[in-house]
Design a protein around this motif. Sequence first.
Motif, PDB file in Angstrom:
ATOM      1  N   SER A 170       0.783  -1.232   0.000  1.00  0.00           N
ATOM      2  CA  SER A 170       0.000   0.000   0.000  1.00  0.00           C
ATOM      3  C   SER A 170       0.815   1.283   0.000  1.00  0.00           C
ATOM      4  O   SER A 170       0.250   2.365   0.125  1.00  0.00           O
ATOM      5  CB  SER A 170      -0.954   0.013   1.207  1.00  0.00           C
ATOM      6  N   ARG A 171       2.127   1.185  -0.127  1.00  0.00           N
ATOM      7  CA  ARG A 171       2.952   2.382  -0.197  1.00  0.00           C
ATOM      8  C   ARG A 171       4.303   1.990  -0.772  1.00  0.00           C
ATOM      9  O   ARG A 171       4.830   0.933  -0.439  1.00  0.00           O
ATOM     10  CB  ARG A 171       3.140   2.986   1.205  1.00  0.00           C
ATOM     11  N   ILE A 172       4.862   2.814  -1.662  1.00  0.00           N
ATOM     12  CA  ILE A 172       6.181   2.517  -2.203  1.00  0.00           C
ATOM     13  C   ILE A 172       7.219   3.106  -1.242  1.00  0.00           C
ATOM     14  O   ILE A 172       7.733   4.211  -1.418  1.00  0.00           O
ATOM     15  CB  ILE A 172       6.353   3.092  -3.628  1.00  0.00           C
ATOM     16  N   GLN A 173       7.463   2.350  -0.203  1.00  0.00           N
ATOM     17  CA  GLN A 173       8.470   2.726   0.779  1.00  0.00           C
ATOM     18  C   GLN A 173       8.865   1.474   1.547  1.00  0.00           C
ATOM     19  O   GLN A 173       8.199   0.441   1.465  1.00  0.00           O
ATOM     20  CB  GLN A 173       7.951   3.800   1.743  1.00  0.00           C
ATOM     21  N   LYS A 231      13.147  -4.755  -0.785  1.00  0.00           N
ATOM     22  CA  LYS A 231      13.935  -5.808  -1.432  1.00  0.00           C
ATOM     23  C   LYS A 231      13.880  -7.101  -0.625  1.00  0.00           C
ATOM     24  O   LYS A 231      13.626  -8.186  -1.175  1.00  0.00           O
ATOM     25  CB  LYS A 231      15.385  -5.347  -1.590  1.00  0.00           C
ATOM     26  N   ASP A 232      14.102  -7.010   0.673  1.00  0.00           N
ATOM     27  CA  ASP A 232      14.102  -8.209   1.513  1.00  0.00           C
ATOM     28  C   ASP A 232      12.715  -8.839   1.601  1.00  0.00           C
ATOM     29  O   ASP A 232      12.587 -10.074   1.641  1.00  0.00           O
ATOM     30  CB  ASP A 232      14.606  -7.866   2.916  1.00  0.00           C
ATOM     31  N   PHE A 233      11.697  -8.008   1.641  1.00  0.00           N
ATOM     32  CA  PHE A 233      10.335  -8.532   1.720  1.00  0.00           C
ATOM     33  C   PHE A 233      10.016  -9.382   0.496  1.00  0.00           C
ATOM     34  O   PHE A 233       9.536 -10.523   0.614  1.00  0.00           O
ATOM     35  CB  PHE A 233       9.329  -7.384   1.850  1.00  0.00           C
ATOM     36  N   ASN A 253      11.254   0.480  -6.802  1.00  0.00           N
ATOM     37  CA  ASN A 253      10.552  -0.431  -7.714  1.00  0.00           C
ATOM     38  C   ASN A 253      11.488  -1.433  -8.380  1.00  0.00           C
ATOM     39  O   ASN A 253      11.107  -2.559  -8.687  1.00  0.00           O
ATOM     40  CB  ASN A 253       9.819   0.361  -8.798  1.00  0.00           C
ATOM     41  N   LYS A 254      12.721  -1.018  -8.625  1.00  0.00           N
ATOM     42  CA  LYS A 254      13.684  -1.866  -9.340  1.00  0.00           C
ATOM     43  C   LYS A 254      13.875  -3.208  -8.638  1.00  0.00           C
ATOM     44  O   LYS A 254      13.947  -4.259  -9.290  1.00  0.00           O
ATOM     45  CB  LYS A 254      15.007  -1.128  -9.472  1.00  0.00           C
ATOM     46  N   LEU A 312      11.061 -10.489  -9.307  1.00  0.00           N
ATOM     47  CA  LEU A 312      10.056 -11.184 -10.117  1.00  0.00           C
ATOM     48  C   LEU A 312      10.675 -11.811 -11.356  1.00  0.00           C
ATOM     49  O   LEU A 312      10.331 -12.942 -11.731  1.00  0.00           O
ATOM     50  CB  LEU A 312       8.949 -10.208 -10.518  1.00  0.00           C
ATOM     51  N   LEU A 313      11.599 -11.093 -12.003  1.00  0.00           N
ATOM     52  CA  LEU A 313      12.232 -11.617 -13.209  1.00  0.00           C
ATOM     53  C   LEU A 313      13.080 -12.847 -12.904  1.00  0.00           C
ATOM     54  O   LEU A 313      13.239 -13.738 -13.753  1.00  0.00           O
ATOM     55  CB  LEU A 313      13.087 -10.534 -13.871  1.00  0.00           C
ATOM     56  N   GLN A 314      13.620 -12.913 -11.694  1.00  0.00           N
ATOM     57  CA  GLN A 314      14.454 -14.054 -11.313  1.00  0.00           C
ATOM     58  C   GLN A 314      13.631 -15.271 -10.884  1.00  0.00           C
ATOM     59  O   GLN A 314      14.174 -16.352 -10.718  1.00  0.00           O
ATOM     60  CB  GLN A 314      15.386 -13.642 -10.172  1.00  0.00           C
ATOM     61  N   THR A 315      12.311 -15.066 -10.726  1.00  0.00           N
ATOM     62  CA  THR A 315      11.454 -16.162 -10.257  1.00  0.00           C
ATOM     63  C   THR A 315      10.597 -16.654 -11.416  1.00  0.00           C
ATOM     64  O   THR A 315       9.421 -16.299 -11.560  1.00  0.00           O
ATOM     65  CB  THR A 315      10.570 -15.700  -9.082  1.00  0.00           C
TER      66      THR A 315
END
Length: 582
Positions: free
Chosen positions: A293-296, A304-306, A337-338, A344-347
Amino acid sequence: MRSDLLRNQKRFPFNIFLGLPLGNFTIHSSIQITMVKLILILLNLFLALQGVAQENRRATPWQEDLRFFQNTIHEDYPFLFVKTSPEAFDREVETLYAEIPNLQDHEIIVGISRLVASFKYGHTHLSFWQKPVEFAQFPYNLYAFEDGIYMEGTHKDYPEAVGAKVLAVAGTPIAEALKAIEPTVPAENAQYFKAYGINNLRYPEIVHAQHLTQSLQDTVTLKLEKNGRVFNQTFTALPKGKSIPTERGFVTPDTSWLSARDQETTPLYLQHLDKVYFEEFLTEEQAMYVRHSRIQDEPGESTKDFYARVLEEVVAKDAQKLIIDLRLNGGGNNYLNKDIIKELLQTEHINQIGKLFVIIGKRTFSACQNLVNELDNYTNVIFVGEPTAENLNFWGDNRPVTLPNSGIEIAVSYLWWQDKPALENAEWMAPSLPVAMTFEEYRTNQDPVLEAALAFDEPDFKPRPMDYVKELYFSGQAHKLAEELPRMIQDPLYAFCDFENELIKQGNLLLQSGRGPQVQAAIQVFATVLNLFPDSANAYKHLGESYIATGNTQKAKEALHKAITLDPDGVGVAAQELLTEI
């Protein structure tokens, strides 16, 4: 004789009127009356001039503020003139400038907000919550559901109103009332207005300034409908400085505030609203659900870890679907976002069509739009829900412009964000699986959007149908294209795609190149459109343009006349202009 004269005279104290130590003079009564009238006229004139001077003293600072804003935009932010023109902006400035002496302060502020909103970028806005403004609020929270505008929450003093459908505001039908306040909202698109704009109806100052009430008042009456009963409810504004407690657009119920939603249970998308993100594995559906719900970064666990942790669990549990819910995400730091995209691309296990779903909606905005764009660019995502509140490419990241006299702060965008090629820009990201929520579904804690993602099972689905069409065209698979395109147009799964206008857009891109082979290709595209949509006036107009480009005026005239016949007051106007040029 002298005594008779004295009897017809009266003593007249000039100093009473003039305040001067002139003593008492004896004058004739007729002269006295004339002098009184003259003095009263002069006094009224003096008071009138004094009033004008006071009004000018009040108006001048506002006019100076307006000029300051106008000049600042032209000098420092001319790039914002995209959806409006400098000329249109200046006309509105001059109109407001002339009206300022006759307006109340709140009307002037709302007038300035209309100028700010005219750029139609959500990051460029005037807040009605800041200290110099301090607008009041009526104690209700409106929400746009699929079936209308509803009282999503109210103060406890209005229990009958909560959950009611809004029919009218101050005697004006709700559709007209929304149209009246729309100019005060920096709406990038209709979704932004639904999510962030409709609650301008709870500001008494805006309701008056936009002529829904005849005067500024602390009460307003709404016509409501609930359980089949239509009734009027009068609301009294909260004291200035008091606001409605909301989280992600929904009222937070407590001892003073009521929510229309049944509080016995809470759907996943509304759980843990205090968290930036959380996940839950849905065992029965073999799906991983993530609400973001927030980009933070969440304190204690970075973005990243999440996502690294969640995607490890996706693989370990052999999840068949990953559903990322961004419908309440209003943005943040898009540099985060990166890491999401990389994970996702690695999965590969989940980055497949039919396995990766992202829920979007009318509160998906700002840095979250950047995330949506990047997901669309690089992954095999299927978007579910409603269109986003942001243009694909947009002006964001604002800085404050403070008006020198009033101290009002206006946020003005200065950074251009472009994740999509200019030719692919659009007013929003549209879902491939469009699903909207009704009020009753919200009230009873249903989630038809999540259910649609969980239930979807179409292995051959093309989430970007026009990409598929272009792929067939450019690879020379004309026979397959001739079979697939009519089938997809008739398939309810692709009802979200406006094939007619999307094909016309592609044909027009070829036409605008001005090169012979591309213009001939454009003619083929427009002919295809007309074969599929024989009543497309727009296609006939562009076909006429294409024939003009090839020098075939006879065929051009035939196509343009057909466009005029099909749509004389719309596309036909432009077609007639082309005919005149021929």
